[in-house]
Design a protein around this motif. Structure first.
Motif, PDB file in Angstrom:
ATOM      1  N   TRP A  85       0.823  -1.207   0.000  1.00  0.00           N
ATOM      2  CA  TRP A  85       0.000   0.000   0.000  1.00  0.00           C
ATOM      3  C   TRP A  85       0.858   1.260   0.000  1.00  0.00           C
ATOM      4  CZ3 TRP A  85      -1.203   3.475   4.287  1.00  0.00           C
ATOM      5  CH2 TRP A  85      -2.228   4.384   3.987  1.00  0.00           C
ATOM      6  N   VAL A  86       1.884   1.274   0.847  1.00  0.00           N
ATOM      7  CA  VAL A  86       2.773   2.430   0.921  1.00  0.00           C
ATOM      8  C   VAL A  86       3.560   2.593  -0.377  1.00  0.00           C
ATOM      9  CG1 VAL A  86       4.798   3.394   2.080  1.00  0.00           C
ATOM     10  CG2 VAL A  86       2.967   2.345   3.430  1.00  0.00           C
ATOM     11  N   LEU A  87       4.061   1.483  -0.906  1.00  0.00           N
ATOM     12  CA  LEU A  87       4.836   1.553  -2.143  1.00  0.00           C
ATOM     13  C   LEU A  87       3.988   2.042  -3.319  1.00  0.00           C
ATOM     14  CD1 LEU A  87       6.924  -1.753  -1.896  1.00  0.00           C
ATOM     15  CD2 LEU A  87       7.730   0.583  -1.534  1.00  0.00           C
ATOM     16  N   GLY A  88       2.695   1.698  -3.297  1.00  0.00           N
ATOM     17  CA  GLY A  88       1.812   2.120  -4.378  1.00  0.00           C
ATOM     18  C   GLY A  88       1.599   3.615  -4.436  1.00  0.00           C
ATOM     19  N   MET A  89       1.856   4.292  -3.343  1.00  0.00           N
ATOM     20  CA  MET A  89       1.668   5.739  -3.310  1.00  0.00           C
ATOM     21  C   MET A  89       2.923   6.494  -3.724  1.00  0.00           C
ATOM     22  SD  MET A  89      -0.841   6.389  -0.033  1.00  0.00           S
ATOM     23  CE  MET A  89       0.124   5.448   1.155  1.00  0.00           C
ATOM     24  N   ILE A  92       8.482   5.447  -7.262  1.00  0.00           N
ATOM     25  CA  ILE A  92       9.706   4.654  -7.142  1.00  0.00           C
ATOM     26  C   ILE A  92       9.453   3.312  -6.467  1.00  0.00           C
ATOM     27  CG2 ILE A  92      11.205   6.687  -7.092  1.00  0.00           C
ATOM     28  CD1 ILE A  92      11.341   6.379  -4.058  1.00  0.00           C
ATOM     29  N   GLY A  93       8.280   3.170  -5.833  1.00  0.00           N
ATOM     30  CA  GLY A  93       7.968   1.908  -5.170  1.00  0.00           C
ATOM     31  C   GLY A  93       7.429   0.846  -6.100  1.00  0.00           C
ATOM     32  N   LEU A  94       7.119   1.231  -7.333  1.00  0.00           N
ATOM     33  CA  LEU A  94       6.508   0.290  -8.270  1.00  0.00           C
ATOM     34  C   LEU A  94       7.376  -0.952  -8.519  1.00  0.00           C
ATOM     35  CD1 LEU A  94       4.431   1.491 -11.285  1.00  0.00           C
ATOM     36  CD2 LEU A  94       5.618  -0.678 -11.346  1.00  0.00           C
ATOM     37  N   PRO A  95       8.673  -0.811  -8.815  1.00  0.00           N
ATOM     38  CA  PRO A  95       9.487  -2.020  -9.001  1.00  0.00           C
ATOM     39  C   PRO A  95       9.651  -2.831  -7.726  1.00  0.00           C
ATOM     40  CG  PRO A  95      10.860  -0.049  -9.055  1.00  0.00           C
ATOM     41  CD  PRO A  95       9.439   0.406  -9.109  1.00  0.00           C
ATOM     42  N   LEU A  96       9.569  -2.165  -6.567  1.00  0.00           N
ATOM     43  CA  LEU A  96       9.692  -2.891  -5.299  1.00  0.00           C
ATOM     44  C   LEU A  96       8.483  -3.801  -5.071  1.00  0.00           C
ATOM     45  CD1 LEU A  96      11.115  -0.073  -2.985  1.00  0.00           C
ATOM     46  CD2 LEU A  96      12.350  -1.895  -4.161  1.00  0.00           C
ATOM     47  N   ILE A  97       7.322  -3.389  -5.573  1.00  0.00           N
ATOM     48  CA  ILE A  97       6.135  -4.244  -5.481  1.00  0.00           C
ATOM     49  C   ILE A  97       6.363  -5.535  -6.258  1.00  0.00           C
ATOM     50  CG2 ILE A  97       3.690  -4.438  -6.114  1.00  0.00           C
ATOM     51  CD1 ILE A  97       3.478  -1.408  -5.696  1.00  0.00           C
ATOM     52  N   LEU A  98       6.952  -5.421  -7.427  1.00  0.00           N
ATOM     53  CA  LEU A  98       7.246  -6.599  -8.237  1.00  0.00           C
ATOM     54  C   LEU A  98       8.260  -7.496  -7.545  1.00  0.00           C
ATOM     55  CD1 LEU A  98       7.464  -4.933 -11.765  1.00  0.00           C
ATOM     56  CD2 LEU A  98       5.544  -6.211 -10.782  1.00  0.00           C
ATOM     57  N   ILE A  99       9.218  -6.891  -6.854  1.00  0.00           N
ATOM     58  CA  ILE A  99      10.208  -7.675  -6.115  1.00  0.00           C
ATOM     59  C   ILE A  99       9.535  -8.460  -4.989  1.00  0.00           C
ATOM     60  CG2 ILE A  99      12.207  -7.517  -4.575  1.00  0.00           C
ATOM     61  CD1 ILE A  99      13.192  -5.179  -6.264  1.00  0.00           C
ATOM     62  N   THR A 148      -3.536  -3.353  -7.929  1.00  0.00           N
ATOM     63  CA  THR A 148      -4.208  -2.110  -7.554  1.00  0.00           C
ATOM     64  C   THR A 148      -3.189  -1.031  -7.199  1.00  0.00           C
ATOM     65  OG1 THR A 148      -6.037  -3.435  -6.651  1.00  0.00           O
ATOM     66  CG2 THR A 148      -5.967  -1.112  -6.053  1.00  0.00           C
ATOM     67  N   ALA A 149      -2.130  -1.420  -6.506  1.00  0.00           N
ATOM     68  CA  ALA A 149      -1.081  -0.469  -6.145  1.00  0.00           C
ATOM     69  C   ALA A 149      -0.365   0.055  -7.381  1.00  0.00           C
ATOM     70  CB  ALA A 149      -0.078  -1.121  -5.197  1.00  0.00           C
ATOM     71  N   MET A 150      -0.071  -0.829  -8.316  1.00  0.00           N
ATOM     72  CA  MET A 150       0.598  -0.413  -9.546  1.00  0.00           C
ATOM     73  C   MET A 150      -0.303   0.499 -10.370  1.00  0.00           C
ATOM     74  SD  MET A 150       2.389  -4.047 -10.548  1.00  0.00           S
ATOM     75  CE  MET A 150       3.057  -3.429 -12.101  1.00  0.00           C
ATOM     76  N   ALA A 151      -1.592   0.155 -10.447  1.00  0.00           N
ATOM     77  CA  ALA A 151      -2.538   0.978 -11.207  1.00  0.00           C
ATOM     78  C   ALA A 151      -2.663   2.368 -10.579  1.00  0.00           C
ATOM     79  CB  ALA A 151      -3.897   0.291 -11.255  1.00  0.00           C
ATOM     80  N   PHE A 152      -2.680   2.420  -9.245  1.00  0.00           N
ATOM     81  CA  PHE A 152      -2.769   3.722  -8.572  1.00  0.00           C
ATOM     82  C   PHE A 152      -1.500   4.532  -8.804  1.00  0.00           C
ATOM     83  CE2 PHE A 152      -2.218   6.416  -4.787  1.00  0.00           C
ATOM     84  CZ  PHE A 152      -3.375   7.166  -4.885  1.00  0.00           C
ATOM     85  N   SER A 153      -0.360   3.879  -8.744  1.00  0.00           N
ATOM     86  CA  SER A 153       0.913   4.571  -8.991  1.00  0.00           C
ATOM     87  C   SER A 153       0.969   5.123 -10.414  1.00  0.00           C
ATOM     88  CB  SER A 153       2.080   3.607  -8.748  1.00  0.00           C
ATOM     89  OG  SER A 153       3.313   4.254  -8.906  1.00  0.00           O
ATOM     90  N   ILE A 154       0.512   4.338 -11.378  1.00  0.00           N
ATOM     91  CA  ILE A 154       0.474   4.795 -12.772  1.00  0.00           C
ATOM     92  C   ILE A 154      -0.496   5.960 -12.929  1.00  0.00           C
ATOM     93  CG2 ILE A 154      -0.192   4.124 -15.124  1.00  0.00           C
ATOM     94  CD1 ILE A 154       0.799   1.287 -14.418  1.00  0.00           C
ATOM     95  N   HIS A 155      -1.627   5.886 -12.202  1.00  0.00           N
ATOM     96  CA  HIS A 155      -2.602   6.981 -12.230  1.00  0.00           C
ATOM     97  C   HIS A 155      -1.961   8.278 -11.728  1.00  0.00           C
ATOM     98  CE1 HIS A 155      -6.493   9.025 -11.771  1.00  0.00           C
ATOM     99  NE2 HIS A 155      -6.021   9.463 -10.610  1.00  0.00           N
ATOM    100  N   LEU A 156      -1.156   8.186 -10.673  1.00  0.00           N
ATOM    101  CA  LEU A 156      -0.487   9.366 -10.133  1.00  0.00           C
ATOM    102  C   LEU A 156       0.460   9.979 -11.156  1.00  0.00           C
ATOM    103  CD1 LEU A 156       0.371   8.336  -6.452  1.00  0.00           C
ATOM    104  CD2 LEU A 156      -1.503   9.783  -7.256  1.00  0.00           C
TER     105      LEU A 156
END
Length: 213
Positions: A85-89, A92-99, A148-156
């Motif tokens: 959730w935090v990374l999605g906001m 730079i957290g987007l690749p960490l979600i994949l990790i 959902t986190a990735m989609a929100f990050s892309i939206h930002l």
């Protein structure tokens, strides 16, 4: 009808992300399985000694404190999705979600691969009662949170110059709502792990104790 249309639109918009995240997770599972073969004999023996002690503890009923088990299990699950959730906001957290998704796959692949590789069909049976049931819910929940986190990050990123309240508030509420719903599901998983998993593991540990010694 509107719900079906909304679901279709959601899947259409996010299908590519689900496929991508799913591939990352499956790659982690394969990598974890391969890691088993890379273990040295000493490492395999050390893990087997640990498993022997664990099987004995289960057989003796040492996991009877369901409150402590629930708290530990729920804390582990909720920390995982809160990190997502935090990374999605943050962009730079987007690749960490994949990790994180990759590491989750590695953990499951290694655990199941080692049990099956060392204990054959009995190890598979133990995996089916100790690893598989809860992960039937945990894995989809984590993947949904990740997408959902990735989609929100892309939206930002797409709307970084927009100042309208709706450009951030509504997507953020949907995003946080998904995380909360996943947290509720994982609370149910933690209850299952606290109450049912020890019972199910105790059914199969007698046949595994001698093999692990």
């Amino acid at each position: 009808m509107n719900r079906n249309r909304s679901l279709q639109n959601y899947l259409k918009e996010h299908l590519s992300l689900y496929i991508f995240v799913g591939v990352i997770f499956v790659t982690g599972v394969v990598f974890g399985t391969v890691m088993v073969n890379a273990l040295s004999l000493e490492q395999k023996q050390e893990i087997m000694r640990f498993l022997g002690n664990f099987f004995s503890s289960v057989e003796q009923g040492d996991f009877t404190d369901v409150n402590a088990s629930f708290q530990q299990s729920f804390a582990l699950h909720i920390k995982w999705i809160l990190i997502i959730w935090v990374l999605g906001m943050s962009v730079i957290g987007l690749p960490l979600i994949l990790i994180l998704d990759f590491l989750k796959g590695v953990l499951i692949g290694f655990s199941v691969g080692y049990l099956v590789g060392q204990l054959s069909w009995k190890g598979l049976l133990f995996a089916l009662v100790s690893i598989v049931p809860q992960n039937l819910i945990v894995i989809p929940a984590l993947l949904i949170c990740s997408v959902t986190a990735m989609a929100f990050s892309i939206h930002l990123v797409k709307h970084r110059f927009m100042t309208r309240k709706g450009a951030f508030y509504e997507p953020f509420m949907r995003y946080s709502g998904t995380i909360l719903l996943s947290g509720a599901l994982l609370a149910g998983v933690a209850l299952f792990e606290a109450y049912m998993s020890p019972v199910m593991m105790k059914w199969v540990t007698p046949m595994l104790i001698t093999m692990a010694q």
